[in-house]
Design an enzyme around this catalytic site. Sequence first.
Site, PDB file in Angstrom:
ATOM      1  N   SER A 190     165.306  38.148  62.870  1.00 54.96           N
ATOM      2  CA  SER A 190     164.748  37.894  64.197  1.00 54.96           C
ATOM      3  C   SER A 190     165.837  38.002  65.251  1.00 54.96           C
ATOM      4  CB  SER A 190     164.103  36.493  64.255  1.00 54.96           C
ATOM      5  OG  SER A 190     165.094  35.489  64.153  1.00 54.96           O
ATOM      6  N   ILE A 222     168.561  38.690  68.066  1.00 55.87           N
ATOM      7  CA  ILE A 222     169.588  39.699  68.291  1.00 55.87           C
ATOM      8  C   ILE A 222     169.930  40.435  66.999  1.00 55.87           C
ATOM      9  CG2 ILE A 222     172.054  39.951  68.863  1.00 55.87           C
ATOM     10  CD1 ILE A 222     171.501  37.764  71.031  1.00 55.87           C
ATOM     11  N   SER A 251     179.374  33.088  71.685  1.00 59.13           N
ATOM     12  CA  SER A 251     178.623  32.603  72.842  1.00 59.13           C
ATOM     13  C   SER A 251     179.583  32.263  73.962  1.00 59.13           C
ATOM     14  CB  SER A 251     177.810  31.367  72.459  1.00 59.13           C
ATOM     15  OG  SER A 251     177.330  30.714  73.623  1.00 59.13           O
ATOM     16  N   TYR A 262     178.039  23.309  68.614  1.00 57.05           N
ATOM     17  CA  TYR A 262     177.810  24.756  68.568  1.00 57.05           C
ATOM     18  C   TYR A 262     178.876  25.492  69.381  1.00 57.05           C
ATOM     19  CZ  TYR A 262     175.303  29.185  69.410  1.00 57.05           C
ATOM     20  OH  TYR A 262     174.944  30.508  69.502  1.00 57.05           O
ATOM     21  N   LYS A 296     181.698  28.215  68.171  1.00 49.47           N
ATOM     22  CA  LYS A 296     181.834  29.532  68.783  1.00 49.47           C
ATOM     23  C   LYS A 296     183.267  29.767  69.271  1.00 49.47           C
ATOM     24  CE  LYS A 296     177.788  30.819  67.750  1.00 49.47           C
ATOM     25  NZ  LYS A 296     177.570  31.962  66.862  1.00 49.47           N
ATOM     26  N   THR A 322     165.331  34.494  72.620  1.00 45.07           N
ATOM     27  CA  THR A 322     165.223  34.644  71.173  1.00 45.07           C
ATOM     28  C   THR A 322     164.527  33.415  70.585  1.00 45.07           C
ATOM     29  OG1 THR A 322     167.325  33.531  70.716  1.00 45.07           O
ATOM     30  CG2 THR A 322     167.410  35.911  71.145  1.00 45.07           C
TER      31      THR A 322
END
Length: 322
Positions: free
Chosen positions: A50, A52, A175, A201, A205, A234
């Site tokens: 799913s 990207i 990100s 997160y 990254k 997304t």
Amino acid sequence: MSWYRNTVWFVKGLREYTRGGYESASRRFNPADVEVDVAGRSFLVTGANSGIGKATAKEIARRGGTVHLVCRNKERAEVAKEEIVTETGNQNIFLHIVDISNPKEIWKFAEKFQNEHKLNVLINNAGCMVNNRELTEDGLEKNFATNTLGTYIMTIALLPLLEKAADARVVTVSSGGMLVQKLNISDLQSGNGPFDGTMVYAQNKRQQVVLTEQWAKAHRNIHFSVMHPGWADTPAVRSSMPHFYEKMKNSLRTEAQGADTVLWLAVSAEATKLPSGLFFQDRQPVPTHLPLAYTHSPPEDEEKLMQMLEEFSQKFKSVSPG
């Protein structure tokens, strides 16, 4: 200074990371960069069922590449594979079911893959943002296990295969959120203090950016890059950041727009004319730190991160079956 970093990043995001930012940047793109035939080249895309990942896999398939989809959910992965084959007419699409948060599974997969396939380009796209601290069956914090350790093991496990390939590349989807984080090696699994999934997160990254820079120094015949896809619409954004999604949904990039720089880094000749180890946004290298943000780390911390991840990875390799 975290308030400063967050504010600057959000203002920057409103200007550059939205659909409008992509449309503005794309005026300088050369369409010929990605109008290439990659038949005979092999690409592995993690998290390809799913978002990207699927958009990237589909565009590579359109260009004739052999695409290996590495996905966690078998049912959704099979639907994605069928969609890619149907829309592109490319039959060279292969499916592998692997949970990127499970290091033993990754080692086992990589060993089998090396014996059966060749690989020119690895695209580390799989990721997660779990908003409450959750442990995997191995006792690993799930965001760290997926975003950092999973990316690390998948890459180092496939390096021997990539070392043999012509024009080998590793592209990691990071990100812009990492701009608000300074590398923190004292609490890799976020066990100290209150847990903020968004910041965990972002820290993961940041770690991916450091990994890319370190790998680029160590493996000169492979081109490493890491990139920010912008703010794209997304399934992961909708489920992990519902409030952000509701606020920004009319301005978000499409999945294809988010995947554009991944595709460019994976297939274009122009990408490898630039130095290995850079951070990209909209087909151009951009700084990895905001001005005055104090997010630079001493080299010894970056080297320590690599050492710690290597120790983690070897622990799970030693108990890997088969």
